[in-house]
Motif scaffolding. Structure first.
Motif, PDB file in Angstrom:
ATOM      1  N   SER A   1       0.838  -1.205   0.000  1.00 17.47           N
ATOM      2  CA  SER A   1       0.000   0.000   0.000  1.00 17.47           C
ATOM      3  C   SER A   1       0.869   1.251   0.000  1.00 17.47           C
ATOM      4  CB  SER A   1      -0.956  -0.017   1.193  1.00 17.47           C
ATOM      5  OG  SER A   1      -0.271   0.300   2.377  1.00 17.47           O
ATOM      6  N   PHE A   2       1.998   1.210   0.734  1.00 11.69           N
ATOM      7  CA  PHE A   2       2.876   2.377   0.719  1.00 11.69           C
ATOM      8  C   PHE A   2       3.462   2.600  -0.678  1.00 11.69           C
ATOM      9  CE2 PHE A   2       3.048   2.389   5.400  1.00 11.69           C
ATOM     10  CZ  PHE A   2       2.882   3.751   5.584  1.00 11.69           C
ATOM     11  N   THR A   3       3.731   1.509  -1.377  1.00 13.08           N
ATOM     12  CA  THR A   3       4.237   1.657  -2.740  1.00 13.08           C
ATOM     13  C   THR A   3       3.219   2.385  -3.611  1.00 13.08           C
ATOM     14  OG1 THR A   3       5.327  -0.462  -2.429  1.00 13.08           O
ATOM     15  CG2 THR A   3       5.220   0.393  -4.673  1.00 13.08           C
ATOM     16  N   ILE A   4       1.967   1.943  -3.515  1.00 11.40           N
ATOM     17  CA  ILE A   4       0.926   2.582  -4.324  1.00 11.40           C
ATOM     18  C   ILE A   4       0.816   4.056  -3.972  1.00 11.40           C
ATOM     19  CG2 ILE A   4      -1.522   2.590  -4.872  1.00 11.40           C
ATOM     20  CD1 ILE A   4      -1.549  -0.357  -3.972  1.00 11.40           C
ATOM     21  N   VAL A   5       0.730   4.301  -2.660  1.00 11.22           N
ATOM     22  CA  VAL A   5       0.522   5.681  -2.217  1.00 11.22           C
ATOM     23  C   VAL A   5       1.686   6.565  -2.645  1.00 11.22           C
ATOM     24  CG1 VAL A   5       0.460   7.116  -0.159  1.00 11.22           C
ATOM     25  CG2 VAL A   5      -1.030   5.147  -0.338  1.00 11.22           C
ATOM     26  N   THR A   6       2.905   6.034  -2.529  1.00 13.90           N
ATOM     27  CA  THR A   6       4.062   6.832  -2.926  1.00 13.90           C
ATOM     28  C   THR A   6       3.958   7.214  -4.395  1.00 13.90           C
ATOM     29  OG1 THR A   6       5.339   5.536  -1.357  1.00 13.90           O
ATOM     30  CG2 THR A   6       6.568   6.895  -2.905  1.00 13.90           C
ATOM     31  N   VAL A   7       3.657   6.232  -5.230  1.00  5.27           N
ATOM     32  CA  VAL A   7       3.557   6.503  -6.655  1.00  5.27           C
ATOM     33  C   VAL A   7       2.490   7.568  -6.925  1.00  5.27           C
ATOM     34  CG1 VAL A   7       2.876   5.529  -8.869  1.00  5.27           C
ATOM     35  CG2 VAL A   7       4.402   4.255  -7.366  1.00  5.27           C
ATOM     36  N   TYR A   8       1.320   7.398  -6.317  1.00  5.99           N
ATOM     37  CA  TYR A   8       0.238   8.336  -6.601  1.00  5.99           C
ATOM     38  C   TYR A   8       0.487   9.708  -5.998  1.00  5.99           C
ATOM     39  CZ  TYR A   8      -2.673   5.059  -9.011  1.00  5.99           C
ATOM     40  OH  TYR A   8      -3.161   4.205  -9.945  1.00  5.99           O
ATOM     41  N   LEU A   9       1.072   9.740  -4.793  1.00  6.98           N
ATOM     42  CA  LEU A   9       1.324  11.044  -4.180  1.00  6.98           C
ATOM     43  C   LEU A   9       2.341  11.825  -5.001  1.00  6.98           C
ATOM     44  CD1 LEU A   9       1.412  10.675  -0.309  1.00  6.98           C
ATOM     45  CD2 LEU A   9      -0.272  11.795  -1.758  1.00  6.98           C
ATOM     46  N   ILE A  10       3.408  11.141  -5.401  1.00  2.33           N
ATOM     47  CA  ILE A  10       4.419  11.855  -6.194  1.00  2.33           C
ATOM     48  C   ILE A  10       3.796  12.325  -7.502  1.00  2.33           C
ATOM     49  CG2 ILE A  10       6.566  11.565  -7.477  1.00  2.33           C
ATOM     50  CD1 ILE A  10       7.541   9.778  -5.205  1.00  2.33           C
ATOM     51  N   GLY A  11       3.033  11.412  -8.148  1.00  4.94           N
ATOM     52  CA  GLY A  11       2.337  11.802  -9.377  1.00  4.94           C
ATOM     53  C   GLY A  11       1.423  12.987  -9.143  1.00  4.94           C
ATOM     54  N   GLY A  12       0.643  12.901  -8.054  1.00  2.00           N
ATOM     55  CA  GLY A  12      -0.307  13.978  -7.747  1.00  2.00           C
ATOM     56  C   GLY A  12       0.408  15.297  -7.502  1.00  2.00           C
ATOM     57  N   LEU A  13       1.528  15.228  -6.774  1.00  2.00           N
ATOM     58  CA  LEU A  13       2.254  16.461  -6.467  1.00  2.00           C
ATOM     59  C   LEU A  13       2.842  17.075  -7.730  1.00  2.00           C
ATOM     60  CD1 LEU A  13       4.042  15.586  -3.105  1.00  2.00           C
ATOM     61  CD2 LEU A  13       2.007  16.968  -3.484  1.00  2.00           C
ATOM     62  N   ILE A  14       3.349  16.219  -8.622  1.00  2.00           N
ATOM     63  CA  ILE A  14       3.903  16.754  -9.872  1.00  2.00           C
ATOM     64  C   ILE A  14       2.803  17.447 -10.676  1.00  2.00           C
ATOM     65  CG2 ILE A  14       4.859  16.079 -12.111  1.00  2.00           C
ATOM     66  CD1 ILE A  14       6.417  13.878 -10.628  1.00  2.00           C
ATOM     67  N   VAL A  15       1.647  16.786 -10.765  1.00  2.00           N
ATOM     68  CA  VAL A  15       0.536  17.382 -11.511  1.00  2.00           C
ATOM     69  C   VAL A  15       0.105  18.688 -10.853  1.00  2.00           C
ATOM     70  CG1 VAL A  15      -1.876  17.069 -12.153  1.00  2.00           C
ATOM     71  CG2 VAL A  15      -0.266  15.187 -12.423  1.00  2.00           C
ATOM     72  N   ALA A  16      -0.036  18.645  -9.519  1.00  2.00           N
ATOM     73  CA  ALA A  16      -0.472  19.844  -8.804  1.00  2.00           C
ATOM     74  C   ALA A  16       0.513  20.981  -9.023  1.00  2.00           C
ATOM     75  CB  ALA A  16      -0.605  19.537  -7.314  1.00  2.00           C
ATOM     76  N   ASP A  17       1.802  20.636  -9.034  1.00  2.00           N
ATOM     77  CA  ASP A  17       2.825  21.650  -9.209  1.00  2.00           C
ATOM     78  C   ASP A  17       2.728  22.263 -10.602  1.00  2.00           C
ATOM     79  OD1 ASP A  17       5.030  23.090  -8.248  1.00  2.00           O
ATOM     80  OD2 ASP A  17       6.342  21.863  -9.528  1.00  2.00           O
ATOM     81  N   ARG A  18       2.515  21.427 -11.600  1.00  2.00           N
ATOM     82  CA  ARG A  18       2.430  21.924 -12.977  1.00  2.00           C
ATOM     83  C   ARG A  18       1.263  22.861 -13.165  1.00  2.00           C
ATOM     84  NH1 ARG A  18       4.168  18.436 -18.013  1.00  2.00           N
ATOM     85  NH2 ARG A  18       3.457  20.346 -18.976  1.00  2.00           N
TER      86      ARG A  18
END
Lengths: 305, 461
Positions: free
Chosen positions: B297-314
């Motif tokens: 679950s931490f693997t999934i969350v890490t992937v999605y959080l990083i993805g989400g943060l990159i998108v949010a940043d853009r």
């Protein structure tokens, strides 16, 4: 020094006593045969020794350690269960490594390669378990059992599914373990294997111990009341001969049990009247015969096992 | 402890290497992006055939006004609004000058033209006329027709004017009758203004509506000297962010906990259980499995959080991400996987095959899905008694408490703390019960256990 000591052990499942007031000692460094028909309590006894289940009464010591209520078996004990237990999608090398690490063996890489080589499985180390034949899976399971160099090895029907060549390889390996100082408990319902390999035999039937001790002693105790013959009888039955109390027909051979004090020569004479005698031998009773005598007709299924 | 980790690592690798995991991890974002692309693509894919509307104007005075309105619509409103700002400017310009905007040629048409046809009312046999018009709709000559009663112009003081009757055989197409409703209303209002001697422009000016700008609160900056002005509230964002968190949590539970049923069933049916139990206790084994899945679950969350943060940043919406809830989220997520994972383990151990497991898992699934059914309510009104109580119900706490924490101004700290304590207690209890079921069930062959058996195992141990 005993590798395993059971004292008055009883295990009940519901109202059924699978193991009933069993006491047993397995000397260290021996190959000890557990024999008995299916459902007689063999696997339950082994599971109790492995601490997978706990007895209702009695005490169990394994390698000098009291095991009841102590959690999982130690790393010094290994168990090959009757049915194969391998993850289907794991690679051969991975699963051996997994089971080695579960037994606290931290860096088994070289040992794995050595064992795969010995079992003729080197080419299969990166294959998935699903790709293996039954015999190969059995060999992998065996490696998983012995990889962490256990002091006590419990093998439940290790020879099922093996061809004679591989069975010989297993026997060789098991005797090697013994030479290396390990104690081997061999559970089987194949009496001839037990006869060939085991120093001592323990026989269980309906949860009760019916036989226990060194093989020589057991056979001596049952005396020389057995005559093994091969006779072309032209259809005559052998159980009518005076002094013969029982006949076990193995097909090519027949074993006659004779009353104490009967003269073997008289029986031979009688046999010669029935047909051509090809073979006549005063023998010690086979384990199988002893077992039939103890267990009676209820244990007939062993014959076909 | 080392053995627990050996099991956890195996469990983790088995789950992460499985096709299901990779598919979920990769496919979910692809599907999300895909739906956006599909929406964009389908936007241009509308039926642009002009739609013909016959109007039986029994007032005799509205048709011309409607004709003018439809022409205005056909020159302005049927085109795509490239950008919200441009569209807003356009709307303003249209409002000010009442003329068509300049850049028509460049813009894509996204709505069909409407064409009006005047039908003279007949004095008698009105039904005959309506039937004729209905037949023309059936034949495809008309898209729809409408009948406007004279009473529309002169409604009685105390009640509403009679309704416009709109006839069509396309019940789901809403744009035309919506437009008609608005156009007739405006035309009738202007008519009434004139009759009453009022200047429509002045009335319109007098009736200018006021809008509300929804803002946050003023605050002082860190130094305490400067006052930071309130920011405009983005209502969409304040819904989307908690919703995303809930869905992420839900997905983590589904991807992180439910494979445990399969793996326990395999261990049981393939008799792996005996081999493993020769080395570890059932409890150690189960904990190893659960820890492995928390890792997943931490693997999934890490992937999605990083993805989400990159998108949010853009997209420059970084300040919308509630980073202060990250710690809570991670703990809720880990505890959820432990709590629900233990339930899955127990079910897997008690069943003898997949079919049995499918039906036995229903109650657990219901508990997992339950928060998904009420989260909108909780989000809109996070401080009702209902929301408070249901967010303290342990299986629902991770999702619902998180929502309530995410919606400003948040909730008193004792609530998430109490919720977390209850969740942890429940998790310990569930793990304890599951380990007892697991211990008995994993070695049992043949028929699977019923709920009564499972209950008995838990009580007796």
């Amino acid at each position: 020094m005993f590798a395993v000591e059971l004292q008055n052990v009883t295990k009940r499942f519901g109202t059924l006593a699978a193991v009933d007031d069993l006491s047993l000692t397995v000397p260290a460094g021996s190959v000890y045969g557990f024999i008995g028909p299916n459902g007689s309590g063999k696997t339950t006894t082994l599971r109790m020794i492995m601490r997978i289940i706990y007895p209702n009464h009695g005490s169990i010591r394994v390698l000098g350690e009291d095991v009841i209520g102590k959690g999982a078996a130690t790393d010094r004990v290994a168990y090959l269960p009757e049915e194969r237990g391998l993850y289907r999608t794991m690679k051969v090398r991975e699963i051996i490594r997994f089971y080695a690490e579960l037994k606290g063996y931290r860096n088994p890489r070289a040992d794995i390669a050595r064992w795969l080589e010995r079992m003729g499985l080197s080419d299969w180390s990166d294959k998935k378990v699903t790709a293996l034949s039954k015999g190969m899976a059995q060999k992998v399971q065996f490696i998983c059992t012995v990889i962490a160099r256990p002091e006590l090895v419990i093998l439940d029907e290790p020879f099922t599914g093996l061809d004679p060549v591989n069975a010989a390889l297993f026997i060789d390996t098991i005797l090697d373990l013994k030479r290396g100082g390990a104690t081997v408990i061999l559970s089987t319902h194949d009496m001839s294997v037990a006869e060939k390999m085991c120093d001592s035999i323990f026989m269980i039937f309906k949860g009760k111990k019916v036989l226990d001790g060194p093989l020589d002693g057991i056979q001596d105790a049952y005396g020389t009341d057995t005559i093994r013959v091969r006779v072309e009888t032209n259809g005559h039955r052998l159980d009518g001969i005076p002094g013969v109390t029982g006949v076990v027909d193995f097909g090519r051979y027949q074993e006659l049990r004779v009353r104490d004090g009967t003269d073997p020569q008289a029986i031979l004479e009688h046999l010669m009247k029935l047909g051509t005698v090809r073979h006549f031998e005063q023998a010690r009773p086979s384990l199988h015969d002893i077992f039939i005598r103890i267990a009676g007709p209820e244990a007939q299924e062993v014959q076909h096992a | 402890m080392r053995k627990i980790m050996v099991i956890a690592i195996r469990e983790y690798l088995a789950a992460v290497k499985s096709k299901a995991f990779i598919v979920t991890l990769v496919l979910m974002p692809v599907m999300m992006a895909g739906s956006l692309v599909a929406e964009k693509a389908l936007k241009g894919n509308v039926d642009l055939t002009p739609k013909r509307l016959a109007v039986v104007d029994r007032t005799g005075q509205l048709f011309d006004a409607l004709k003018a309105a439809v022409e205005k619509r056909n020159t302005t409103e049927v085109f795509e609004e490239d950008d919200e700002d441009v569209a807003a400017v356009d709307r303003m310009r249209t409002r000010e000058k009442d003329g068509p905007p300049a850049a028509d040629g460049e813009r894509r048409q996204v709505f069909p033209y409407f064409v009006l046809e005047k039908v003279d009312p007949v004095e008698a046999g009105g039904d005959e006329l309506l039937l004729t018009l209905s037949d023309r709709v059936r034949k495809g000559e008309l898209f729809a027709f409408a009948e406007i009663e004279p009473g529309v112009l002169d409604p009685p003081e105390s009640s509403k004017p009679p309704a416009i009757r709109y006839f069509s055989n396309t019940p789901t197409y809403r744009w035309m009758h919506r437009w008609l409703n608005m156009a007739v209303t405006v035309a009738a209002q202007e008519h009434r203004f004139e009759r009453s001697g009022l200047d429509p422009r002045k009335v319109a000016w007098a009736l200018t509506p006021t809008e509300v700008d929804h803002l946050g609160l003023f605050e002082r900056d860190a130094s305490g000297r400067t006052i930071v002005p309130a920011k405009k509230v983005d209502e969409v964002a304040s819904f989307i962010v908690p919703a995303m968190m809930v869905f992420l949590l839900f997905m983590v539970i589904m991807v992180g906990a439910s494979p445990l049923i399969q793996s326990v069933l395999e261990e049981k049916t393939q008799r792996i259980a005996e081999v493993i139990l020769a080395s570890v206790t059932p409890f150690q084994w189960m904990m190893g499995k659960l820890i492995g899945m928390v890792g997943v679950s931490f693997t999934i969350v890490t992937v999605y959080l990083i993805g989400g943060l990159i998108v949010a940043d853009r997209f420059g919406v970084m300040d919308m991400i509630p980073l202060h809830l990250l710690a809570w989220f991670l703990v809720y997520q880990a505890v959820s996987v432990l709590m629900f994972g233990a339930m899955f383990v127990a079910v897997g151990a008690a069943c003898s095959d997949h079919r049995e497991a499918q039906s036995a898992i229903m109650p657990v699934m219901l508990v997992i899905v339950m928060p998904m059914m009420v989260w909108m309510n909780v989000l809109r009104e996070p401080n009702t008694l209902f929301a408070t109580l249901i967010s303290l119900f342990p299986p629902a706490t991770p999702m619902l408490m998180l929502i309530r924490q995410a919606v400003p101004p948040g909730i008193p700290l004792w609530q998430p703390v109490l919720g977390m304590v209850l969740v942890l207690l429940t998790t310990v209890l569930v793990i304890f019960a599951a380990s007892r079921i697991f211990r008995v069930g994993i070695l049992m062959q043949g028929k699977g256990a019923g709920f009564r058996d499972m209950f008995r195992w838990v009580i007796r141990g």
